[in-house]
Design an enzyme around this catalytic site. Structure first.
Site, short mmCIF file in Angstrom:
data_model
loop_
_atom_site.label_atom_id
_atom_site.label_comp_id
_atom_site.label_asym_id
_atom_site.label_seq_id
_atom_site.Cartn_x
_atom_site.Cartn_y
_atom_site.Cartn_z
CB ALA A 100 26.39 38.89 68.60
CE LYS A 101 17.37 35.81 69.12
NZ LYS A 101 16.94 36.05 70.69
CB ALA A 102 25.92 34.57 69.32
#
Length: 305
Positions: free
Chosen positions: A157-159
């Site tokens: 996830a690009k969190a």
């Protein structure tokens, strides 16, 4: 020199002056890192400004939000229109785009249900690792900070919270006089850079670390794999020990911001000839050729503004 901000930004459904795009200091994301985002570039092409792989980036944004149970209040189509709108409104051609979704002001607990706010910004940005990096390469170091282990934080996830790791790696590298840091995974094998994926070249074959190495499987990484294979360059995804950084013929980093950056040394040890090698130069030619017409965009990656 003071940062020059663009005039306009999209927030929660409308374009407004940059200074008016505010959020409360008690917003959930500010305290707990509960945001997902994308980094996207638009390029000036012979047919006008085009956003590179906009659909793929927005697809990943929705997948990142899914992992964190964030129901985005705007559709894929509405966000794509917002990306185009902020480029046009700010009079930009080549630009960096930042769509972000975050938990806003609501409850104060970790699992609190809050509104999901969104914004899309666009601004001019040159080479992320410096104006000479694409040509001359950078000196990198292996960081003392490792990437998080599997089943702790989802690296896929690009969190926002994931980038606390990247900050430690990047700031340590700068403090020690290097252009960028390289992280190992919890297994002690190579992972990725502070905010970039890694490729190593051995005997003309392109090697990269797998998703299981706690990497964000980047869209630029996927682009290079596709372009390389189309050009007859073999690509291998595998576990890679740290010392192979010192043995490789070429090492390069890639990402939306970093684009394709050669690494000329690691930990003070020269990589190859100490400058961009044959495979790196060919990948740069193929990649940047997408934007000036030298490389045919047979994949539909360029989406006109």
């Amino acid at each position: 020199m003071a940062q020059q901000y663009p005039e306009w930004i999209w927030q929660n459904g409308s374009i407004k002056p940059w200074a008016e795009a505010t959020t409360h200091v008690m917003s959930h994301a500010l305290h707990y890192g509960s945001s997902v985002f994308e980094g996207i570039r638009s390029y000036a092409t012979p047919d006008g400004a085009a956003i590179f792989r906009l659909t793929d980036h927005l697809n990943r944004l929705f997948l990142s939000a899914k992992i964190y149970d964030m129901a985005l209040p705007w559709s894929h189509e509405e966000l794509a229109a917002a990306c185009r709108a902020v480029i046009r409104k700010n009079g930009l051609g080549a630009a960096y785009l930042r769509p972000v979704a975050y938990r806003g002001l609501g409850g104060f607990g970790l699992s609190a249900e809050t509104p999901i706010d969104m914004a899309v910004a666009a601004w001019p940005m040159g080479p992320y690792l410096g104006p000479e990096a694409l040509k001359n390469g950078i000196d990198a170091c292996v960081s003392s900070w490792q990437r998080f282990a599997p089943n702790t934080i989802p690296a896929g996830a690009k969190a926002g919270g994931n980038y606390l790791s990247g900050q430690l790696i990047a700031r340590e590298a700068r403090r020690l006089g290097f252009g960028e840091g390289i992280a190992l995974s919890s297994s002690g094998l190579l992972s990725e850079g502070a905010g970039e994926n890694l490729f190593l070249v051995f005997d003309g074959v392109l090697h990269t670390t797998p998703a299981s190495a706690s990497i964000l499987a980047g869209i630029t990484r996927d682009t290079l794999k596709t372009l390389a294979r189309e050009d007859g360059i073999e690509v291998v995804e595998r576990d890679i020990p740290r010392e192979y950084l010192y043995l490789a013929d070429e090492v390069l980093m890639c990402g939306t911001a970093a684009e394709i950056t050669p690494i000329r040394s690691v930990d003070g040890k020269q990589v190859g000839t100490g400058k961009a090698g044959r495979v790196t130069l060919r990948l740069q030619e193929l990649f940047f050729g997408l934007f000036d017409g030298r490389t045919s965009d047979k994949w539909g990656w360029l989406e006109q503004v």
